[in-house]
Design a protein around this motif. Sequence first.
Motif, PDB file in Angstrom:
ATOM      1  N   MET A 176      37.814  55.260  35.097  1.00  0.00           N
ATOM      2  CA  MET A 176      36.667  54.370  35.122  1.00  0.00           C
ATOM      3  C   MET A 176      36.629  53.546  33.844  1.00  0.00           C
ATOM      4  N   VAL A 177      36.498  52.240  33.987  1.00  0.00           N
ATOM      5  CA  VAL A 177      36.473  51.353  32.823  1.00  0.00           C
ATOM      6  C   VAL A 177      35.032  51.074  32.414  1.00  0.00           C
ATOM      7  N   SER A 178      34.190  50.762  33.378  1.00  0.00           N
ATOM      8  CA  SER A 178      32.783  50.492  33.080  1.00  0.00           C
ATOM      9  C   SER A 178      31.909  51.038  34.188  1.00  0.00           C
ATOM     10  N   LYS A 179      30.677  51.346  33.796  1.00  0.00           N
ATOM     11  CA  LYS A 179      29.696  51.811  34.775  1.00  0.00           C
ATOM     12  C   LYS A 179      28.358  51.231  34.355  1.00  0.00           C
ATOM     13  N   VAL A 180      27.742  50.500  35.249  1.00  0.00           N
ATOM     14  CA  VAL A 180      26.483  49.832  34.915  1.00  0.00           C
ATOM     15  C   VAL A 180      25.459  50.137  35.994  1.00  0.00           C
ATOM     16  N   TYR A 181      24.279  50.576  35.572  1.00  0.00           N
ATOM     17  CA  TYR A 181      23.199  50.821  36.531  1.00  0.00           C
ATOM     18  C   TYR A 181      22.560  49.488  36.880  1.00  0.00           C
ATOM     19  N   MET A 182      22.515  49.161  38.177  1.00  0.00           N
ATOM     20  CA  MET A 182      22.014  47.857  38.583  1.00  0.00           C
ATOM     21  C   MET A 182      20.562  47.900  39.049  1.00  0.00           C
ATOM     22  N   GLY A 183      20.044  49.065  39.364  1.00  0.00           N
ATOM     23  CA  GLY A 183      18.647  49.163  39.808  1.00  0.00           C
ATOM     24  C   GLY A 183      18.429  48.776  41.253  1.00  0.00           C
ATOM     25  N   SER A 184      19.488  48.408  41.938  1.00  0.00           N
ATOM     26  CA  SER A 184      19.331  47.983  43.319  1.00  0.00           C
ATOM     27  C   SER A 184      20.617  48.258  44.071  1.00  0.00           C
ATOM     28  N   GLN A 185      20.486  48.457  45.366  1.00  0.00           N
ATOM     29  CA  GLN A 185      21.679  48.713  46.158  1.00  0.00           C
ATOM     30  C   GLN A 185      22.535  47.454  46.247  1.00  0.00           C
ATOM     31  N   ILE A 186      23.837  47.652  46.329  1.00  0.00           N
ATOM     32  CA  ILE A 186      24.780  46.549  46.185  1.00  0.00           C
ATOM     33  C   ILE A 186      25.500  46.318  47.514  1.00  0.00           C
ATOM     34  N   ALA A 187      25.632  45.040  47.895  1.00  0.00           N
ATOM     35  CA  ALA A 187      26.352  44.735  49.140  1.00  0.00           C
ATOM     36  C   ALA A 187      27.671  44.036  48.866  1.00  0.00           C
ATOM     37  N   ASP A 188      27.721  43.233  47.817  1.00  0.00           N
ATOM     38  CA  ASP A 188      28.943  42.469  47.560  1.00  0.00           C
ATOM     39  C   ASP A 188      29.047  42.174  46.069  1.00  0.00           C
ATOM     40  N   ILE A 189      30.287  41.939  45.634  1.00  0.00           N
ATOM     41  CA  ILE A 189      30.534  41.664  44.218  1.00  0.00           C
ATOM     42  C   ILE A 189      31.378  40.395  44.112  1.00  0.00           C
ATOM     43  N   LEU A 190      31.038  39.548  43.161  1.00  0.00           N
ATOM     44  CA  LEU A 190      31.822  38.338  42.885  1.00  0.00           C
ATOM     45  C   LEU A 190      32.351  38.429  41.465  1.00  0.00           C
ATOM     46  N   PHE A 191      33.609  38.057  41.283  1.00  0.00           N
ATOM     47  CA  PHE A 191      34.190  38.085  39.947  1.00  0.00           C
ATOM     48  C   PHE A 191      34.207  36.661  39.396  1.00  0.00           C
ATOM     49  N   LEU A 192      33.659  36.480  38.212  1.00  0.00           N
ATOM     50  CA  LEU A 192      33.637  35.135  37.635  1.00  0.00           C
ATOM     51  C   LEU A 192      34.758  34.935  36.623  1.00  0.00           C
TER      52      LEU A 192
END
Lengths: 397, 292
Positions: A344-360
């Motif tokens: 694992m490189v990073s772990k971030v609590y987002m506070g909300s359920q996640i449906a999709d991720i975009l990489f910028l």
Amino acid sequence: MRLIVTCDDSGSAKEVICTPGTDTSKQDKPQPISITQVFVEPKASPASRILYSTLYKERYAICCRLDASVSVYDLEDDEKKLVCHREYVELKGCKPVSLHVFSEFDALVMGLDSGKAALVGFHKNTLEKECQIVDLPGGKPIEAFEACPSQPGVFAYGGKENDLRIVKMFEVGKKVKLLESVEVLFAAKNVKNDHLDLRVPIWITKIRFISLKNSYKLITATRYGQLRIYDTNHGRKPAHDYQVCTNPIITLNFAGSNFDEVIITDNRNMVARHSLVSIDKKAFKTNSATAGDIIKPVPRLLGKYQEGGNTGAIFGVLCFKDTFVATGGLDRYLRVYDLETREMVSKVYMGSQIADILFLEGEEEEESEEEVDEEEENNALWDELESNRPAKKQKQT
Amino acid sequence: MDSEAIKRIKNKQRRQRVVSDLKHKHNKERHSLRKERAKEERANPQLREERIANNIPETLESKRVYDETVGAEIEGSDEFQKYFENPRDPKVMITTNANAKKQAYEFADIMMDFLPNSTFVKRKKAYNMKEMAKFCSNREYTDLVVINEDKKKVNGLTIMHLPEGPSFYFSVTSLVDTKRIEGHGRATDHIPELVLNNFNTRLGKTVGRLFQSMFPHRPEIQGRQVVTLHNQRDYIFFRRHRYVFRNEEKVGLQELGPQFTLKLRRLQRGIKDEVEWEHRPDMERDKRKFYL
């Protein structure tokens, strides 16, 4: 790295900037540089949460929402301003199953769960007011809808008791218009009955095109935990049918840019990487009183992404830069893993359920290096201070 | 005499006597020390306060593994939001597993007693959970509770929030019937007050909100009845009491029963769709990590 993560609970998304090593679950680890809420306009609510999002010309993010509306946001703007938002009356009550953007024709295509597909033009930063809708052959609800990356206009779809079909929906031209009648290029046939001569049920959940060399080659994942590889030159039945898990597979992605490894997630908490090249020929063994020993091949499991204690189903899987894979799902954490080592490189609590991720973008390395330097300095300072304390020193040894 | 010397005594009876003498001596010392300290503290109560303030025992709770979701605000809205925005009295349907035995019906009876506005329907084999949930949401029920009984023991509770979920599965242990509680009172039909303790993490808040939305939001205070759901180390203790103000300082409690303990095993999105959280045996390995 800079990522945009959709938030189901609020219907918006969040932009996360973090360095490798970030872990919000540990107080002594680096914390994310910033988490800002974006894509809030026009009305963020769980009923219109973002299901899929894609980048368009590396400047815009196009998101399709649960209520089948489409929003476009400008990523170069600091506040990620809303460029255009459209709700289509014709699509009321439909749930999108995928979103495909064709930047060369300025158009986007959505698959809808009712067995339809919708084409929307996107010219000069505005979405067309009218969308073109077509009924897909088969007339059954669909769960997967995928565009062929090398041949625009060709799509594959499937669903519950709706076997895989490859169709041509529009001709490549200056102005994109749907064909009057959808041309079916390939219709798959179900696999053979099982050893008890019972029909094997069909329930396709995800489709990916592998490559195109005179024939279409695709891979499908099913709700019964199978991975099936189709080759249109090989006949209508799948060329390979592998049982990889017992739970429903909900996402299917290629690991990196080559097509010989896939990452699948199931509806519990598994994120696994399977090889499509190295096949264990006798991995699945069972015994039947009537049919004797049943031995089946299984694609080799290359490992599971388990670190970080994921507890929920994963919906968003994204491989970027061929070295990282980001996952996010119902347990409200964004986790980034090293693709090869599975650390694992990073772990971030987002506070909300996640449906999709975009990489910028991933180039924050200069800054992060500096920070590490500072930290090291700090650590050295503390070490020095501590070494002056005899009691502590004893404990350390 | 140190332990090595005691071990060298070969006669067992003599060795035991020596050990017991030592223990006795040690106890005497301890008691006299306490007596002395009590005397000092009686003279100077500040000492006692100081001692209590300084000697805080370390517990698993106080050594809990850091969890960033504790105390974090709930973002956006969840499926329970509707209930809190315009509270409508909950309407609960209770049923059992198929082929349930007597114990399940008894437990259903107990639940009917403390859950206001609940109805019991005998389970039919023909319908599965998803179908039942659909029928119930068509009839405007807000929750469906399915009691699970195995080997003549109630061991599980499925609670589905309707119409959109989520679905919870709890295991049930340590069920004590009202009759077996000494000095118990008899419950009345009043809507109880609700006490929810220690639902801190994001997951805990979801569970807390479930219980909140199962009881009507307007307690009838004249009933003086309280239902407590106390979470400690991921076990949820259910208790029911009646209180009485004896004078301005003293409050009396009378237990009404029943008592039972719940433990969250699974939380699923929608009506038993994708798993949001599932208990795994290896979660118990770290004794200081709590999920609720």
